[in-house]
Design a protein around this motif. Structure first.
Motif, short mmCIF file in Angstrom:
data_model
loop_
_atom_site.label_atom_id
_atom_site.label_comp_id
_atom_site.label_asym_id
_atom_site.label_seq_id
_atom_site.Cartn_x
_atom_site.Cartn_y
_atom_site.Cartn_z
N VAL A 175 4.67 9.28 2.08
CA VAL A 175 4.40 8.39 3.10
C VAL A 175 5.34 8.63 4.50
O VAL A 175 6.30 9.35 4.52
CB VAL A 175 4.37 7.07 2.95
CG1 VAL A 175 3.35 6.77 1.60
CG2 VAL A 175 5.99 6.71 2.60
N SER A 176 4.71 8.06 5.63
CA SER A 176 5.71 8.33 6.83
C SER A 176 6.98 7.30 6.67
O SER A 176 6.77 6.31 6.09
CB SER A 176 4.97 7.62 8.05
OG SER A 176 5.79 7.47 9.02
N ILE A 199 -0.04 7.09 5.62
CA ILE A 199 0.20 7.54 4.14
C ILE A 199 -0.49 8.55 3.47
O ILE A 199 -1.68 9.07 4.18
CB ILE A 199 -0.47 6.12 3.38
CG1 ILE A 199 -0.39 6.16 1.87
CG2 ILE A 199 -1.96 6.13 3.51
CD1 ILE A 199 -0.44 5.06 1.04
N GLY A 200 -0.13 9.25 2.65
CA GLY A 200 -0.50 10.77 2.34
C GLY A 200 -1.55 10.33 1.41
O GLY A 200 -1.78 9.30 0.69
N ALA A 242 -9.17 -1.10 4.73
CA ALA A 242 -10.02 -1.10 3.38
C ALA A 242 -10.31 0.30 3.21
O ALA A 242 -10.27 0.45 1.91
CB ALA A 242 -11.53 -2.14 3.74
N PHE A 243 -10.79 0.78 4.15
CA PHE A 243 -11.09 2.24 3.99
C PHE A 243 -10.06 3.11 3.55
O PHE A 243 -10.06 3.79 2.59
CB PHE A 243 -11.81 2.87 5.23
CG PHE A 243 -12.21 4.36 4.65
CD1 PHE A 243 -13.40 4.71 3.99
CD2 PHE A 243 -11.59 5.35 5.16
CE1 PHE A 243 -13.72 6.07 3.84
CE2 PHE A 243 -11.80 6.75 4.94
CZ PHE A 243 -12.84 7.15 4.41
N ILE A 244 -8.80 2.66 3.96
CA ILE A 244 -7.53 3.53 3.62
C ILE A 244 -7.26 3.08 2.13
O ILE A 244 -6.84 3.92 1.25
CB ILE A 244 -6.38 3.10 4.62
CG1 ILE A 244 -6.75 3.87 6.03
CG2 ILE A 244 -5.11 3.74 4.16
CD1 ILE A 244 -5.82 3.42 7.08
N LEU A 284 0.93 -1.25 0.12
CA LEU A 284 0.01 0.13 0.04
C LEU A 284 0.77 1.04 0.06
O LEU A 284 0.56 2.27 -0.66
CB LEU A 284 -0.90 -0.22 1.39
CG LEU A 284 -1.99 1.09 1.34
CD1 LEU A 284 -2.79 1.24 0.23
CD2 LEU A 284 -2.41 1.04 2.88
N LEU A 285 2.00 1.20 0.81
CA LEU A 285 2.66 2.48 1.13
C LEU A 285 3.46 2.79 -0.20
O LEU A 285 3.41 3.83 -0.67
CB LEU A 285 3.77 2.24 2.10
CG LEU A 285 3.18 2.25 3.57
CD1 LEU A 285 4.51 1.74 4.46
CD2 LEU A 285 2.60 3.61 4.03
#
Lengths: 527, 328, 371
Positions: free
Chosen positions: B107-108, B114-115, B262-264, B98-99
């Motif tokens: 991103v961090s 995550i941005g 899931a939302f992210i 994901l990142l």
């Protein structure tokens, strides 16, 4: 449990300095109310001092908070007397001079109080620099809270025997001198009591000062969250606000001296003959027009301008936002009504205690309720959130917890309204009812509550209006997914969608107007 | 008695509307978040309960709730709040796949947030008060006495702190302190960037420091004929060109980590990013290949001086400096 | 049996004793007037009887039941069944006359119109009053409704607090008559407090003088008036001349002349009490009774309608002014000299060793008025 143990059936009369001992059950209920009020203060103090007193002192010194405390105290010190003067002038104009359409003027004068402060201040913030910074901060406190003084002082004026003024005037005293020598001393408790509320509110006002870019202890608490990302910095700053609150409470007690809020009952008051002076009528009407214009016409006009002057795209957005209007109106109404009912229920015993048994203990217990105003809303809400999420997770993010927060934030208003009303009930009526076979609770049900109805209504409406005008507490403690008129207004106005925000603000203004009308109908009743 | 009965019914009614699966603490614009959540719910059948507030206040609420927090996901406008929560070990690590879907600078460094969207700090100016070629060449130039009384800033807006952070990073504390002192004496102070934009548009000040999207939102609100101001960017490598990252994170103690993740995923998916770009938010999507709102100039054409988000950290030093300067 | 007995009642507020060791017995079915100056403890006594005030010591009995026993027993007001008529009536403003009168009745009987009409008729009001509100009633009507409200639950004892204060003279008279009739009709034992002697004399079967928290004298009105227990009581009950003199063989010798005394007192110096109505004024000396004639100069004449009050200076008399009543037309003016004769008997009290230090206190004084 009966409210009276045999040894405690002393009368409600507080004549000639004889103070009856309060029943234990009443004390117990009031102690519970005090406890509820003190919980967030306790959590905040615990948070502030958890790293030791020296650490807290260091934090307090390092935040440059002297400047902030200075600002805060300055606004409170300037705005409170101004409110006192303005409110008293308004009360005098309405109660003691001949003015056409009195009922309408009364409602217009009260309306700024029921209008949510974040709406008023948001409109002010867009009116230019004159309405911002310190002048704006002082101005908005004066405009929004002088109606509180107006309400209580005019109630007191109505209860005054006009004969005293006539005697003074017949002895050659000018109207102004009569006012200062005869009337003012009798208004003093009502005036001081309402000014206390104004002062306490000014100390912890947040939304309005943020909107008007004025920095006080409570607004810098936000900056504290930003810098330290811990509530301990904010909690430490709150100590100064608690101290200011205690000083104000003590100061009011000192200024009030031995005068009590209870008042000796007397027979029917003669209706007052007002001499219609046509010469000063334009001046008096002019004053009323200015008060009502700044207080209510200005924000409403701004809202209408926003709503009508947006671009077509913006209006399109606004028409979308209106779809959320019914649901959030309903939520706001439900929260307002339930909170009003709970608050009145809890404030009633406190008001009963202070008016019927004004002992030292009763005074302390009543004062404690005013500590509800010691914490800025945001700090109180975060304290409750931190306490509830760890200790009572089943209660966290529920409507009852939100209502609890509202209740302890606004209970002083209800106590003041009820105190005034209960103090005006002829004590012997309750005595007679006892001798006719009513139990103490029966007397409350059959005599006290029916006769205190105007005060109960006024207390409920005041609390209702303040719940509508709440933002900080709602945002922190409402169940996720719940929106109120206030949060919808905030969501839209913080993204420059003024036209979309306007319907919510107008709905709030409409409800505020209804509240103002009800308030005047009940509290402004001529006896 | 009747009143109590009515109250009970009302309370029950209030509570029955609750019962969602996913709890989102939202510091982003509510309209955008609501649109994203609605679409997500439609596709996943996972209901989303949103608590909206200022991102900073929400972060503090998350801190005070600690491991008892009912929140699953935190979505905010600025990265410092996220960095801070990460420092306090309140965020969960996000999957590497994901990142890596977005540029690494968005991103961090620790991989815990995550941005989602980007925006850039710039000037809004009123052409009737200052011509475009007379504009300052650098944010630092605003300290010059010729700008006395002509600048509008919102030092309490959370978008202002990163500017101070960037300055602190590039020029050191002494220079930053004297710049802040100049601002304190020169500038008109406003509550937030919206008010600054309004003020410049209304001619109260010649130049305002804002994030670019407020100007577009104002234009949407009042229409082109209502705009009496323009946008201007600081040159490349100037501390005035700071990119702010709006980011999202999964809470370490999230009651519903699966739904939260899931939302992210949805928010940074191309579908979510396209919604962001097509809405009225005027932020730049982070996902490569998703074009921003047509009204915006492409991000690549804008001057940027990217200071890594790790360098900005949780903003504490900058915010403290800001506070001691008396501006906030 | 509903005799009301208070014995040894004591009540202090802080260090001030308002009721001190008070004894009072109100015979069954009688009306007792408690009269005393303001601050004498009248209200506290009433409130103790009602149970609205907790006393420090003493007992209160109503018939066979003990209502109060010091601090250990206090039957609460709602279980005492003692009716209360407060000052100015204090009707419930949110209720109609019907609801006011029915307030103390059991729930089912509250709307029993015939019963309430009957009670209203006892206090002299007809059924038309039933649906009026308190503010639609005159002061006198309010008092009557207040009495009806107190009588409705058929209490064995009724307590009235200054029941006629604030009424004008004519209304006062009719209300007083109506109240007296109602109390007699219901055979209730009644206690009322007042500061008005006239009211006490005309309404009470007995009167009790309350002074400094205790009943200083109790008896039938005429006895108390004629034979007060002490000079202060005498002054409180009406205008009085108190003279110094000597007693010889049950006769008082004063500068005004010689009078037989009431009761017995050993020979020696004494204070002698002569009411103004015992003095008669004449334009010339009456030859038949020369020995009892004294000469005085009129200082002032106060006209009261049926009689006038005349103050006189009499040579050789200390105090310097004495008061006399004169029925009908006064044929003299201030400054004229008249002759004085005495009738009736004088009450007298042994004189203290020294003469009164306060000359004002020794002269005839108008009784106190006002609350």
């Amino acid at each position: 449990m009966s409210l009276a143990s045999p040894a405690l059936t002393d009368s409600p009369t507080a004549r000639k300095g004889r103070i009856p001992t309060p029943p234990a059950a009443l004390i117990a209920v009031c102690a519970l109310v005090d406890l509820l009020v003190l919980i967030p203060i306790g959590i905040t103090l615990h948070e502030a001092l958890k790293d030791g007193v020296p650490h807290a002192a260091h934090l307090l010194a390092s935040t440059g908070s002297w400047n902030l405390i200075g600002n805060t105290v300055e606004v409170a010190l300037i705005a409170t007397p101004l409110c006192g003067i303005l409110g008293t002038v308004e009360a005098w104009l309405i109660e003691r001079t001949a003015i056409p359409l009195k009922a309408v003027w009364s409602v217009l004068l009260v309306a700024p109080l029921t209008m949510p402060l974040f709406v008023t201040s948001y409109t002010w913030a867009h009116l230019g620099p004159l309405f911002q910074g310190e002048p704006g901060a002082i101005g908005i406190i004066v405009v929004s809270y002088s109606p509180l003084v107006f309400l209580l002082v005019s109630a007191a004026l109505r209860g005054l025997d006009h004969a005293l003024e006539e005697v003074a005037q017949s002895m050659g005293s000018s109207p102004l001198k009569t006012f200062f020598s005869v009337v003012l001393p009798q208004l003093w408790p009502a005036l001081l009591g309402s000014m206390l509320l104004v002062g306490l509110d000014a100390l912890v006002e947040f939304d309005a000062f943020v909107a008007l870019s004025f920095q006080t202890v409570s607004t810098s608490i936000y900056a504290q969250y930003q810098t330290s990302f811990s509530s301990s910095g904010a909690a430490v700053l709150s100590i100064s606000s608690i101290l200011c609150c205690l000083i104000l409470l003590a100061g009011e007690r000192l200024l009030r001296g031995n005068r009590n809020y209870t008042r000796l009952a007397h027979g029917a008051l003669r209706p007052i003959q007002l001499s219609p002076s046509m010469r000063t009528l334009p001046i008096r009407l002019g004053l009323l027009i200015i008060f009502a214009g700044v207080g209510i016409a200005l924000p409403i006009a701004t809202l209408i301008y926003w709503f009508t002057s947006g671009s077509s795209l913006a209006l399109n957005l606004a028409s979308l936002s209106i779809q959320a209007l019914p649901a959030s109106t309903l939520t706001s109404l439900m929260l307002g009504v339930s909170t009003a009912a709970c608050t009145v229920l809890l404030a009633f015993p406190v008001a009963l205690l202070i008016t019927r048994h004004p002992t030292f203990l009763a005074n302390m217990m009543e004062r404690t309720v005013f500590l509800a105003f010691a914490l800025p809303d945001l700090v109180a809400a975060i304290a409750i959130s931190s306490g509830a999420s760890t200790v009572t997770p089943w209660l966290y993010e529920t409507v009852p917890l939100l209502i609890y927060a509202y209740v302890i934030l606004y209970i002083p208003l209800a106590v003041v309204a009820l105190r005034t009303s209960l103090g005006q009930i002829e004590p012997r009526l309750e005595d007679v009812a006892r001798t006719l076979g009513s139990t103490p609770l029966g007397v409350i049900r059959r005599i006290t509550i029916p006769l205190a109805r105007p005060g109960i209504g006024a207390a409920a409406v005041l609390v209702f209006a303040f719940v509508l005008g709440d933002l900080s507490t709602t945002q922190v403690l409402s169940p996720p997914g719940m929106t109120t008129l206030g949060t919808e207004f905030w969501s839209n106005s913080s993204t420059v969608a003024f036209a979309a925000a306007a319907p919510f603000a107008l709905a709030l203004a409409l409800l505020a107007g209804i509240a103002a009308i009800l308030l005047m109908r009940w509290f402004g009743k001529r006896r | 008695m009747t009143a109590i009965a009515v109250m009970g019914i009302l309370l029950a009614a209030c509570n029955s509307s609750a019962g969602p699966v996913l709890t989102l603490y939202n510091g982003q614009h509510t309209e955008l978040t609501a649109a994203l959540a609605d679409r997500f719910t439609a596709e996943s059948h996972i209901a989303v309960a949103i608590r909206s507030n200022d991102g900073v206040v929400l972060a503090d609420q998350l801190l005070s709730e600690g491991s008892h927090s009912p929140a699953d996901v935190y979505f905010t406008e600025n990265s410092p709040e996220l960095m801070n929560l990460e420092d306090h070990h309140l965020l969960a690590k996000l999957p590497a796949r994901l990142l890596s879907s977005v540029p690494s600078e968005d991103v961090s460094p620790g991989g815990e947030w995550i941005g989602v969207a980007l925006r850039i700090s710039c000037m809004v100016y009123n052409p009737s008060l200052v011509t475009s070629h007379n504009l300052p060449r650098s944010l630092l130039d605003l300290a010059e006495s010729k700008w006395d009384g002509k600048i509008a800033i919102a030092p309490t807006d959370s978008d202002f702190v990163p500017l101070v952070g960037a300055m602190l990073h590039a020029d050191g504390p002494a220079a930053t302190r004297s710049w802040l002192a100049a601002m304190k004496s020169h500038a008109h102070l406003y509550q937030n960037d919206e008010s600054v934009t309004n003020a410049v548009n209304d001619g109260e000040a010649a130049i305002g420091i804002i994030n670019q999207y407020y100007w577009y939102r104002l234009r949407l609100e009042v229409g082109t004929q209502g705009m009496h101001s323009s946008l201007a960017y600081f040159p490349n490598h100037d501390v005035g060109s700071v990119i702010n990252i709006s980011g999202i994170a999964l809470l370490a103690h999230a009651p519903h980590p699966g739904a939260g993740l899931a939302f992210i995923r949805f928010v940074v998916s191309s579908e979510g990013q396209k919604m962001l770009a097509s809405g009225d938010d005027f932020e730049y999507p982070v996902l490569p290949g998703v074009a921003p709102n047509a009204a915006l100039p492409p991000l690549s054409t804008l001057p940027t001086d990217r200071i890594p988000v790790t360098e900005l950290g949780n903003d504490e030093a900058a915010a403290t400096l800001l506070q001691t300067s008396g501006l906030s | 049996m509903s005799e009301l007995r208070c014995s040894g009642l004591t009540k202090a507020y802080g260090s001030r004793e308002v009721i001190s060791n008070l004894d009072l017995t109100v015979p069954d079915g009688s009306i007792v007037a408690i009269v005393g100056p303001s601050g004498s403890g009248k209200t506290t006594l009433l409130r103790s009887i009602l149970g609205l005030v907790a006393i420090d010591r003493g007992t209160i009995h109503l018939g066979d039941s003990e209502l109060t026993h010091g601090r250990t027993r206090l039957v609460p007001p709602h279980r005492r069944a003692i009716g209360y008529v407060p000052q100015e009536g204090a009707l419930f403003p949110h209720h109609t006359v019907l609801e006011n009168v029915g307030f103390g009745l059991p729930r089912k009987e509250r709307k029993d119109v015939t019963r309430i009409d009957h009670i209203l008729s006892i206090v002299g009001l007809n059924a038309n009053y039933r649906n009026r509100r308190p503010h639609e009633l005159s002061g006198g009507e309010q008092r009557r409704v207040a009495l009806a409200r107190a009588l409705a639950p058929s209490p064995s004892c009724v307590v009235l607090d200054e029941p006629f204060t604030g009424l004008d003279a004519s209304l006062r008279q009719t209300t007083r008559t109506a109240v007296a009739a109602a109390l007699r009709a219901t055979h209730a034992t009644a206690v009322f407090v007042t500061h008005d002697q006239q009211e006490a004399f005309s309404l009470g079967d007995y009167i009790g003088i309350l002074r400094n928290g205790t009943i200083s004298q109790f008896g039938q009105p005429e006895d108390v008036y004629r034979e007060p227990a002490d000079p202060e009581t005498a002054q409180f009950l009406g205008e009085t001349n108190i003279l110094t003199g000597t007693i010889t063989k049950n006769h008082a010798n004063t500068a005004l002349g010689k009078l037989p005394i009431l009761g017995h007192l050993a020979d020696g110096p004494a204070h002698i009490l002569i009411r103004p109505e015992q003095l008669h004024l004449h334009g010339s000396a009456r030859p038949d009774d020369a020995g009892m004639q004294v000469h005085g100069r009129i200082l002032s004449i106060t006209f009261f309608g049926a009689h006038s009050l005349i103050s006189l200076a009499v040579n050789g008399i200390y105090p310097k002014q004495i008061l006399a009543h004169h029925q009908g037309h006064v044929p003299w003016d201030a400054g004229e000299d008249v002759f004085i004769s005495l009738t009736g008997r004088a009450a007298c009290f042994p004189a203290p060793a020294r003469t009164p230090a306060d000359p004002e206190g020794a002269i005839g004084r108008t009784p106190q008025q006002g609350g």
